[in-house]
Design an enzyme around this catalytic site. Structure first.
Site, mmCIF file in Angstrom:
data_model
loop_
_atom_site.group_PDB
_atom_site.id
_atom_site.type_symbol
_atom_site.label_atom_id
_atom_site.label_comp_id
_atom_site.label_asym_id
_atom_site.label_seq_id
_atom_site.Cartn_x
_atom_site.Cartn_y
_atom_site.Cartn_z
ATOM 1 N N GLN A 40 -1.340 3.127 -5.468
ATOM 2 C CA GLN A 40 -2.725 3.450 -5.107
ATOM 3 C C GLN A 40 -3.724 3.240 -6.239
ATOM 4 O OE1 GLN A 40 -1.960 7.365 -3.538
ATOM 5 N NE2 GLN A 40 -2.483 6.709 -1.479
ATOM 6 N N ARG B 175 0.838 -1.203 0.000
ATOM 7 C CA ARG B 175 0.000 0.000 0.000
ATOM 8 C C ARG B 175 0.865 1.242 0.000
ATOM 9 N NH1 ARG B 175 -5.327 -1.743 3.245
ATOM 10 N NH2 ARG B 175 -6.377 -0.680 1.563
ATOM 11 N N TYR C 36 0.121 4.363 25.488
ATOM 12 C CA TYR C 36 -0.926 3.366 25.490
ATOM 13 C C TYR C 36 -0.397 2.056 26.052
ATOM 14 C CZ TYR C 36 -4.116 6.103 22.710
ATOM 15 O OH TYR C 36 -4.980 7.062 22.291
ATOM 16 N N SER D 46 -8.489 -1.177 -1.303
ATOM 17 C CA SER D 46 -9.076 0.116 -0.944
ATOM 18 C C SER D 46 -10.372 0.361 -1.688
ATOM 19 C CB SER D 46 -8.102 1.257 -1.283
ATOM 20 O OG SER D 46 -7.198 1.464 -0.240
#
Ligand SMILES: NC(=O)c1ccc[n+]([C@@H]2O[C@H](COP(=O)([O-])OP(=O)(O)OC[C@H]3O[C@@H](n4cnc5c(N)ncnc54)[C@H](OP(=O)(O)O)[C@@H]3O)[C@@H](O)[C@H]2O)c1
Ligand SMILES: NC(=O)c1ccc[n+]([C@@H]2O[C@H](COP(=O)([O-])OP(=O)(O)OC[C@H]3O[C@@H](n4cnc5c(N)ncnc54)[C@H](OP(=O)(O)O)[C@@H]3O)[C@@H](O)[C@H]2O)c1
Ligand SMILES: NC(=O)c1ccc[n+]([C@@H]2O[C@H](COP(=O)([O-])OP(=O)(O)OC[C@H]3O[C@@H](n4cnc5c(N)ncnc54)[C@H](O)[C@@H]3O)[C@@H](O)[C@H]2O)c1
Ligand SMILES: NC(=O)c1ccc[n+]([C@@H]2O[C@H](COP(=O)([O-])OP(=O)(O)OC[C@H]3O[C@@H](n4cnc5c(N)ncnc54)[C@H](O)[C@@H]3O)[C@@H](O)[C@H]2O)c1
Lengths: 455, 368, 91, 368, 455, 91
Positions: free
Chosen positions: B128, B123, B226, B134
Site C-alpha cells: 500500500q 494491491r 445478481y 491509489s
C-alpha cells in the site's frame, strides 16, 4: 390495641401510600400512583369505620357524604389554572381536621401522658398554622387579595410575638392540661399561619403551599401519636418528609433559596425578568422542557444566529434525532435571513449532517404551524418576532417570520433578554405560551438531550 | 563501495506536471545510502526549486539522467530514445503502461533493464505504501469534483436566502473505486446530494460509509443472486438506471475503469441530452477510452447545453501534492528493494515480482 | 413508643427517598397527591367521633370528619385531573 | 388600462453573463399584472432559452428593450446610448455604480428617468429580499474559494494515506462581510483550516459562528478600547498581523471593500513574497481598486511563485444561480413598487428612497 | 423490653446503617458512608455489651478480640483481585453467626410463640444456606475448585429433595419444638447452600455472592424477630432489600437474567465467543467500558472502516468531547489505510468537526502508547492487528499498525468476530487486556455516551 | 408485632430506594458494605451469650460472637480498601 386485622389493614394502606408517592414521582406511573393512594385511603377509611365507629355511625356517614358532596364537585369544576388554590384549600381543611381531631381527643381523654400532650399541642398548633396559611394563599392565588408580598408594619415584631405566645401557650397546655389554653393555642396558630404567608410574593406562593402541605403531614403524624395510630404516623410522616423535599426541589427549580422566599420578603432578586418592565416572562428548567418535548407529537426547531454563535448545530441534530427515534415528527424551520449571511443555517446544519428533507421554509411551515406541539427556538430572535407581522411601527415590519406564536408551545433558548440583530424587543418572549431556557444554546441543548433521555 | 545513483528526470511528456522525486524524498533516499541526481527544472511545476533539491543533498544535473544513473525513477515512462541510454542491469520505475508502449517495453527488454511498472503493483496490504495508482486516484477523484464545480453554473450546496432557496446540486458518481469514493466525499463536503453506482459487490457498503446513496439495480429477485455481470438483461437494466439518474443530475463524474482494458461506455449521448442545460460531466476514464461516449481526453466538449470534460492526466492539475504522494510511493518501493545502500530487487517477493515488467532480457508479463 | 419512633424515622427516609428524583413537571401533581394522602386524618376523625359521647366532642369530631373528607376526595380527584395529560400518550 | 411593460435586455457589457430576468421571475411579474419583454438570447449564459421565456409568458424581442418598455431591469446599467432611448417617467433598475458612471447618470437625470441602483439599497431588514449586493456577494464568496481551490496545486482537506499525510491547507480571509463569511464557510467545508480578519466589531463573533478562527489585533490593552481604526499604530499592527498570517497561508482571499470608496490595500507585494511557492491569492475587491497591491481585475498574475487572481465580476462565473438570485432581488424590488398592475414607486418609503438615484430630472444623491 | 436509652442507641445505629447504604451508592460519599456504618456498628456493639453482657462478659470480649485479630489482618492483607472471595467468606461467617444465634436462643428459651419458632427456623435455614453457599463461592473464586459450573448427576433431583427435606424439617421444628430437628435443619441448609451455588459458572459467581449476602441480611432480620430486637430487624431488612435490588442490578449490568444465572446451569448461550475456537474473548457491557473510560487519564480512539459503515463519526466525537470535559486526554489514532479509501477517516472526522490537532499518526502515537489507559477501537481491525507486526506468515505482515496491544486496556467495538478487509484473524481480540463491545459502532457509542454520563 | 412488621416493610422500602440508582462501579463496594452491616448479628450474639448459662449455649454464643466479629471488622475494612480508588480522584 386494635385487633390484628385492623392493624394489618392499616399497614396495607400505609404501603399503598408509599407506592402512591413512588408512582407520582414518575410520569409513567403517576396516575396509577394516585389511584393506588385512593385505594389505600378507601381501605383505611372503611377499616376505621367498621372497627371504630362504635357510636355516631350514622352521623359520621352523613358527615362523610357531605364532605364528598362538597369535595368532588369542587375538584371537578375547578379550572386547570385555578388548581393550585384548590390544592391550598384542601390542604387547609386537612390541617383544620387534624387540629380538631387532636382537640377532641384532648377533650375526650381525661388525663394523658406528657408525650400525649406534647403531640396534641403540636397537632393543634401545626394544624391551625396550616389551615390559616392555606386560606391566605388561597385568597392570594384567587386574587381576592393582592398577590404582592404584604409587609405589615412591624410585621417581624408581630410574628415573633405570635411565635412566643404560641410557645408559652403550648407549654401551658402541657403543664396544666387546660382545654382553654389549647383553644387559645389554636387561635395563636391561626394568627401565625396568616403572618407566615402574608409576606410571600405571587410567584412563590406555590412553594408556600407545598411547605404548608408538609406541615399538615407533620400535624397528621403528630395526631397519630395522640391517637397511637401507626397509620396516621406513617402517612403523616411520609407526607411531611416528601413535602419538605418537594418544597426544596420546587424552590431550587425556581432558582430561589427557600429562606429567601419565606423570610426574604422579596429582596427583588434582580433577574433578567426585571428588564422586561411590567411584562413577565416564564423561564423554565431543562426538565420542564424535556417533558414538554417528550410528550409532544411534532416539534419544529427554528435555529438562528445564536445556534451558530454557540456552535450548537451538532447538539441540535442529536436532540432532533433522539426525538425522532421516539416517533416524534421533527423539522427544522430555516428562515431566509436567519444568521448573519445567506445560507448560514444551511452551512451549519449540513455540517451536522441534517438531511436536506428536514429543512423547511416559511411556506412549508406556516400554514400548518397551529398543529405543532412545541417550537424550539434555538438562538433565533428576529425571525420569530411577531412584531414583524403585527406592528407596522416596528423597524422589521414586513419581514416574513415563522408564526411560532400560533404553535401550541414555544421554547426559547437564549442567554439573556437582549434583542437580536435588529435591536427590536420580541413580544414572543412575554407570550404565556413561551418558556424561556436561559443559557448558551449548546449547553442548554446538551442538558436537554440528557433530560429527554430520562423522560 | 561506489554508491548507487538514483536519477530523477524532468518529465518531458505533454501535460505532465508531476515529478518523481521531491527534496523530502531525496533526503529519504540519501538516508538509505543512495545518491540522487535531479535534472534541472524537474520540480518546477511542483514548486520545488533546484536550490531546494540541492539543499536536500541531490546533485542537480543539466540533462536527462538516463544512462548516468543505476536507477531511474519517473512518473511517465522514459521515451524509447531515453530508454535506449539505459544500461544492462539498470532499474527503472514509472507508470509504464506497458500495453500502450510496446516499443518502449521492447527497448527495455532488449537492453536488459529491470523495469518496474507501478500500474502493475499488486494491491496487497504490504504494497500500500507504494500504491501510486491509489494515491493518484485520490488526487483525480478530488480534482474531478473541483473541476466540475468550477464549470457548473450553479451552487453545489443548498442555500436558503432572502432571495429564495437554491436547492443542492445532484451529483452522480459512476464507479466507486478510490477515485470515485474520493469524488463522493468531496462532493458531499461541498453540500451536494450524492449518489453512486458500481458493479463491485463491496461498493455498496463503501459508498454508504461516506454517507452517499448507492444506486441498486433491482435484479436480486432472480434467485437471490445478481444477474451475470455481463448478461444482456443486466446491461440493459444498468443502462436504464444510469440514464434515469444521469438525467436527474447536475454533475456526473465517471471513474469506471477496467484495469488493462478499454473503459466501458456508461453514458451515451442520448443520456446527456436529457440533462438540464448547464450540467457538467467529467470523465476520468477519458484517457482509457472513456465512460462517456462524447468525451475527448484533455478537452471540454459541449453536447447541446451539457459540458463534457474529458480528463487528461487529472493528477497533474494539482502537481504539488500529486508529486508528493507519487514521490513517496516510488521512494517506498525503492527502499523496499534497497539494503545497505545496494539496490537488489528480490523477485521472489510477491510485490516486486508483481510489478516487474522486464528483467535480464526477459519480458515477465504478457502484453495485450 | 420507641417502635413508633423507629417507624417515624424510617418513614422519613422513605418519604425523602421516594420523592428525591421527581421531575419538575410532576411537582404540582405530587404535592397534590401528598395532600390527598394526609387526608388520612379522616381515619383519626372517624375514630374519635366513633367513641365521642359529649355533644361538643361529637360536633367537633363530625366537623373534622367533614373537613378531612373534603381533603381526601378533593385531593385525589384534583390530582387525577392534573394527571390526565399523561393519559394515553405514547411510551 | 394598458399594462406596464418590463424589459429584460441581453447584457452587453463585457464579462457579464448574468441576466436580470428568468422564466420564473417572468411568471411572477405577469402574476403582478405586468407584461414582460425579453431580448432574444438574454438568458443564453444562464441556460434559459428564448423558448423557455416564451413558455413563461414573455415576449421575446430582437432588440434592446430600452425605450419600448416602461421599466428596464438589468444587471449592468444600460450604456449612455441605451439610456438615451429611455423616456421621461421610465423606470430602470440595475447595479448603477453611479460613481463610476457620471455620464450615464447625467443622461438618466436629463431624460427624467426614475432610476434605482441596487448598490444603494438600504440594508434594512425589510429590504433584504431585494438585497442584490448580499446575494451576489454570496456567489462571489463561494466562487472565490472554488477558483482558488482549482488553482492551488495542493489539497484543501487533510489526508492521512499510505503515502504519508497531507496537511490541510491554510486559508486566510480578509474582510468578513457577506462574501468573506461565505468564503469561510466554503473553505471550511472543503476541510481547510480557516482564519479571518475584519475591522467590524461584530465580525469576530460572526467568524467564530462559522467555526473559523478570528485574528485579533492585540490592541485592547490601551485603556480597554480598540485603538482608533485609522490611527497609525492600529494600521501598523494590522499590517504586521496580516503579513505574518499571509506568509503562513496557502490561500488568501480578500473581500474588504469600503462602500463607495477605493478598497484599502491590505496585502502588499512584500507580504506575497513570503508565501510558500504555489500559494494562491484571490482579490475579490480587485475591481474597486484591490485589497492586494499586485492584483489586476480579470487577470491571473504571478508574483514570484505566488498566483494572484484579480476577480472581475466573480458572480458571472456562475451565471445560472447568480442570475436566479439577482432576478429575484430585482423582481422583489419591482413588486414592492407595484400595485394593481401599476408601477408607482413611493419615494417616501425608506427603501425606495434610499436606492433611487434620479427622479423627475433630479439627482437625489451626491456623487463622489 | 430494653431500657429506652438502649433502644435509642439502637435506633441511632439503624439510622447510621441507612446513611451508610445511601453513602455507598454515590462515589463521592462512598467512603464516608462506610465509616458512618462502622460508627453505627460500634455504637450498637458497645450498647449491646454494656446492656446485655450480664454474664460471660470477659469471654465475649475475648471472642470479639479473636474475631478482630482474625478479621482485620485478613481484610488488610488480601490482594485486590481476591477481594470478592473475601467478601464471600465474611458473608458466610455472618450467616453462620445468625444461625448460631437463633439456635442458641432456641435452646435458651424454653417455649416460644409460633412466630418465634417460625423466625428461628428461618434464621437457621437461611443462615446455613448462606454459610455453605458462601464457602463454595469462596472455593470457586480462589480456584481451589473449578470455576466452571458443576453439574451433579441428577443435580436437580437432589436439589429438590433437599428443599423438600428442609421444608419438612422446618415444619417439624415449629410443630414439635425439637432442638434435634433444628440441628438437622441446619445440616439440610448447608447441603442446600452447596447445591445452590455449584451450578453457577465463573463470571456469575459475584452475583451469587450478592444474593447470598441478601440472604444473610434476611437471616439477620429473622433473628431480630427471634430476639425481638428492632435493630437486627431494621439492619437485616435493609441489607436483605438492598442486596436483592443490587443482585438484580448486577445481573442486568452483565446482561444475564437472574434466573439464568441461578437455574440456567449454563445453557452455553451461543455467543460470538464460540467462534473463537478454544481461545476465549471477554465481552463487556457498556457500563464496564463506561467506568473504564470514566476513570482513565488518557484515551486513544482508533477509528476504522466500521466507524464509516456505522456512520458513527458524530457519536465518536461526542463521546470524546465528553471525556475531554472531564479532564481526560483524548486523541484519535488515524492509520494511513484505515477505511476503504485514502483519507477515509479524515473525511468523516472533519465532517464531525474533530479538530485537526486531535488527529495523531502512527509515529505520534506508538512511542507513548504504553501509557495510554484505554484504546477505543471503533470498527477498526486490520490496522490494529498485532499479526502484522509479529507474524511473518501473516498476509498483512509488514504493514505498520497501532501497537494498541501495548496500551493498558483495549476496548474493541465491532459487530461480530468476523475479520476485516484482509480476512485475517486478529489476535488482539483474544488478548486478556481486550474487552469486546459487540454491536453497531454508532449504537455502542451512543449507549456508551449515556453510560459515561452516569459514572 | 404489627409494629415490627411495619418497621420491616418500611425498612424494605428504604433498602430498595436507597440502592436503586447506584452506578455499576459501586456494585461491589456496596455489596461489601451491606455485608459488613449484616454483621450487626454481633449484637444478637452478644445478647444471647450475655444471658447464656449452659456451657453449650455459651460455646455456641461465643462462636457466634467470634464469627460475627470477623464479619463486621473484615467487612468494613475490606470495603474501605475497595473505596480507596475514589480517594483523590478528580470529579
Ligand atoms: N442571513 C443574513 O443574510 C443576514 C445578514 C445580516 C443580518 N441579518 C439579520 O440577522 C437577523 C437574523 O435573525 P436570527 O433570529 O437568526 O438572529 P437574531 O435575531 O440576531 O437573534 C439571535 C439570538 O441568538 C441569541 N444568542 C446569541 N448567542 C447565543 C448563544 N451562544 N446561545 C444561545 N443564544 C444565543 C441572542 O440572544 P442572547 O444574546 O440573549 O443570547 C439573539 O437574541 C435578522 O435580523 C436578519 O435580518 C441576516
Ligand atoms: N484506506 C485505504 O485506502 C484502503 C483501501 C482499500 C483497502 N484497505 C484496507 O482496509 C483495511 C482497513 O482497516 P480497518 O481497520 O479500517 O478496517 P477493517 O480491517 O476492514 O475492519 C473493519 C471492522 O469494522 C467492523 N465493522 C463493520 N461495520 C461495522 C459497524 N457498523 N459497527 C461496528 N463495527 C463494524 C468489522 O467487524 P464486524 O463485521 O464484526 O462488525 C471489521 O472488523 C485494511 O486492511 C486496508 O488495507 C484500505
Ligand atoms: N489492497 C489495498 O489495500 C487496496 C488499495 C487501493 C485500492 N484497493 C481496492 O481496489 C479496488 C479498485 O480500486 P481502483 O480505484 O483502482 O479501481 P479502478 O480504477 O480499476 O476502477 C474504478 C471502479 O470502477 C468500477 N467499475 C468497473 N466497471 C464498471 C462498470 N461497468 N460500471 C460501474 N462501475 C464499474 C470498479 O468496480 C471500480 O470500483 C477498490 O476496491 C479498492 O478498495 C485496495
Ligand atoms: N440588514 C441586513 O439584513 C444585512 C444584509 C446583508 C448584509 N448586512 C451586513 O452588512 C455588512 C457588510 O456586508 P458586505 O458584505 O456588503 O460588506 P462589504 O462588501 O462592504 O465589506 C466587506 C467586509 O470588509 C470589511 N472591511 C472593510 N475594510 C476593511 C479593512 N481595512 N480590513 C479588514 N476588513 C475590512 C468590512 O468590515 C466588511 O465586513 C455586514 O455586516 C452584513 O452583515 C446586513
Amino acid at each position: 390495641m386494635s385487633p390484628t386485622w385492623v392493624q394489618l389493614a392499616y399497614l396495607a394502606a400505609a404501603l399503598c401510600f408509599v407506592l402512591a408517592l413512588k408512582g407520582l414521582s414518575t410520569p409513567r406511573y403517576a396516575r396509577a400512583g394516585n389511584l393506588v393512594g385512593a385505594a389505600g385511603m378507601a381501605l383505611a377509611v372503611v377499616t376505621a369505620y367498621v372497627h371504630g365507629a362504635v357510636h355516631n355511625g350514622l352521623l359520621i356517614l352523613v358527615a362523610i357524604a357531605a364532605g364528598v358532596a362538597v369535595g368532588i364537585p369542587a375538584a371537578r369544576s375547578v379550572k386547570m389554572t385555578a388548581i393550585p388554590q384548590m390544592v391550598a384549600l384542601f390542604n387547609g381543611v386537612g390541617g383544620a381536621a387534624a387540629a380538631l381531631v387532636a382537640l377532641t381527643e384532648f377533650l375526650e381523654v381525661a388525663e394523658g401522658s406528657v408525650l400525649f400532650q406534647v403531640a396534641t399541642v403540636l397537632t393543634v398548633l401545626i394544624g391551625s398554622v396550616s389551615f390559616s396559611g392555606s386560606v391566605v394563599t388561597f385568597l392570594k392565588l384567587q386574587e381576592v387579595m393582592t398577590t404582592r408580598p404584604v409587609l405589615l408594619p412591624a410585621g417581624q415584631v408581630v410574628g415573633v410575638a405570635a411565635a412566643v405566645a404560641s410557645a408559652l401557650l403550648a407549654l401551658g397546655v402541657v403543664l396544666t392540661g387546660s382545654g382553654t389554653l389549647l383553644v387559645l393555642l389554636a387561635v395563636a396558630g391561626l394568627a401565625l399561619g396568616v403572618l407566615f404567608v402574608l409576606p410571600v410574593g405571587g410567584a412563590d406562593v406555590p412553594i408556600a403551599i407545598s411547605l404548608l402541605n408538609a406541615f399538615t403531614g407533620l400535624a397528621v403524624a403528630a395526631s397519630g401519636y395522640v391517637l397511637a395510630n401507626t397509620l396516621l404516623i406513617v402517612a403523616g410522616t411520609l407526607v411531611g418528609a416528601s413535602g419538605t423535599i418537594l418544597t426544596r426541589l420546587m424552590a431550587q427549580a425556581m432558582g430561589r433559596p427557600l429562606t429567601n422566599i419565606l423570610f426574604g420578603a422579596f429582596k427583588t432578586t434582580a433577574t433578567a425578568a426585571a428588564t422586561g418592565e411590567q411584562r413577565t416572562v416564564r423561564s423554565g428548567t431543562v426538565e420542564d422542557v424535556a417533558i414538554l418535548l417528550g410528550y409532544a407529537h411534532s416539534v419544529l426547531v427554528v435555529p438562528g444566529y445564536g445556534l451558530a454563535v454557540a456552535q450548537a448545530q451538532h447538539a441540535a441534530r442529536e436532540l432532533a434525532q433522539l426525538l425522532e427515534q421516539r416517533g416524534i415528527d421533527v423539522a427544522y424551520g430555516i428562515h431566509p435571513v436567519a444568521g448573519r449571511m445567506p445560507g448560514h443555517m444551511n452551512v451549519l446544519l449540513a455540517e451536522a449532517d441534517v438531511p436536506y428533507e428536514h429543512l423547511k421554509e416559511l411556506d412549508d411551515v406556516n400554514p400548518g404551524i397551529g398543529s405543532v406541539d412545541v417550537v424550539l427556538v434555538v438562538g433565533a430572535n428576529d425571525v420569530v418576532n411577531p412584531g414583524a407581522r403585527d406592528e407596522p411601527s416596528s423597524p422589521i415590519y414586513g419581514m416574513p417570520i415563522f408564526d411560532v406564536d400560533r404553535a401550541k408551545a414555544v421554547v426559547f433558548m437564549k442567554r439573556s433578554m437582549r434583542p437580536g440583530f435588529a435591536g427590536v424587543d420580541n413580544t414572543l418572549l412575554y407570550n404565556p405560551k413561551t418558556t424561556l431556557l436561559f443559557g448558551d444554546a449548546k449547553d442548554s441543548l446538551t442538558k436537554l438531550l440528557a433530560a429527554v433521555k430520562q423522560v | 563501495m561506489i554508491t548507487v545513483r538514483v536519477g530523477v528526470p524532468a518529465e518531458s511528456r505533454p501535460a505532465e506536471r508531476r515529478v518523481a522525486g521531491l527534496p523530502e524524498t531525496v533526503t529519504t533516499l540519501i538516508g538509505a545510502g543512495l545518491t540522487v541526481d535531479v535534472q534541472a527544472g524537474a520540480g518546477r511545476h511542483a514548486h520545488a526549486s533546484d536550490a531546494a533539491y540541492r539543499a536536500a543533498g541531490a546533485n542537480v544535473v543539466p540533462d536527462h539522467p538516463a544512462g548516468r544513473c543505476e536507477v531511474l525513477v519517473s512518473v511517465q515512462p522514459p521515451t524509447p530514445e531515453q530508454a535506449a541510454c539505459l544500461r544492462e542491469g539498470d532499474i527503472t520505475i514509472s507508470f509504464l503502461q506497458p500495453n500502450a508502449e510496446p516499443e518502449l517495453v521492447e527497448v527495455l527488454r532488449a537492453n536488459g533493464v529491470t523495469s518496474f511498472s507501478l500500474d502493475l503493483l499488486p494491491r496487497v496490504t504490504r504494497a500500500q505504501s507504494a500504491d501510486a495508482l491509489s494515491s493518484q486516484a485520490l488526487v483525480a477523484g478530488y480534482r474531478a469534483v473541483v473541476e466540475a464545480t468550477r464549470r457548473l453554473p450553479k451552487f453545489l450546496p443548498m442555500f436558503t436566502t432572502a432571495a429564495g432557496t437554491v436547492p443542492p446540486a445532484k451529483v452522480l458518481i459512476l464507479g466507486a473505486g478510490v477515485a470515485g469514493l474520493q469524488a463522493i466525499a468531496t462532493a458531499r463536503r461541498l453540500g451536494a446530494v450524492v449518489e453512486a453506482y458500481d458493479v463491485r459487490a463491496a461498493a455498496k457498503e463503501e459508498v454508504r460509509s461516506l454517507g452517499a446513496k448507492f444506486l441498486e439495480l433491482d435484479l436480486e429477485t432472480q434467485g437471490g443472486v445478481y444477474a451475470q455481470a455481463q448478461s444482456e438483461e443486466f446491461l440493459e437494466r444498468q443502462r436504464q438506471l444510469i440514464a434515469e439518474r444521469v438525467a436527474a443530475s447536475d454533475i456526473v463524474i465517471t471513474t469506471a475503469a477496467v484495469p488493462g482494458r478499454t473503459a466501458p461506455v456508461l453514458v451515451t449521448n442520448d443520456m446527456l441530452k436529457a440533462m438540464t442545460p448547464g450540467s457538467v460531466v467529467v470523465d476520468l476514464a477519458a484517457e482509457s477510452g472513456g465512460n462517456v461516449a462524447a468525451s475527448q481526453p484533455g478537452e471540454d466538449t459541449w453536447l447541446g447545453e451539457v459540458l463534457v470534460v474529458g480528463a487528461r492526466n487529472m493528477p497533474s492539475t494539482m502537481p504539488v501534492h500529486a508529486s508528493r504522494l507519487y514521490a513517496r510511493n516510488v521512494t517506498n518501493l525503492l527502499v523496499m528493494m534497497t539494503a545497505d545502500g545496494r539496490v537488489a530487487p528480490d523477485l521472489d517477493d510477491e510485490v516486486l515480482a508483481g510489478c516487474c515488467l522486464t528483467h535480464r532480457g526477459e519480458l515477465r508479463r504478457e502484453l495485450s | 413508643m420507641i417502635d413508633l419512633l423507629t417507624i417515624f424515622v424510617l418513614a422519613v427516609f422513605v418519604g425523602f427517598e421516594v420523592v428525591s428524583k421527581v421531575s419538575t413537571i410532576l411537582h404540582t401533581p405530587l404535592m397534590s397527591g401528598a395532600n390527598a394522602i394526609h387526608g388520612v386524618i379522616l381515619v383519626g376523625a372517624i375514630l374519635i367521633t366513633g367513641r365521642a359521647e359529649h355533644a361538643l366532642e361529637v360536633a367537633l369530631g363530625l366537623a373534622a370528619v367533614f373537613l378531612a373528607t373534603v381533603n381526601v376526595v378533593g385531593g385525589f380527584v384534583v390530582t387525577d385531573r392534573m394527571l390526565e395529560m399523561f393519559k394515553g400518550h405514547r411510551r
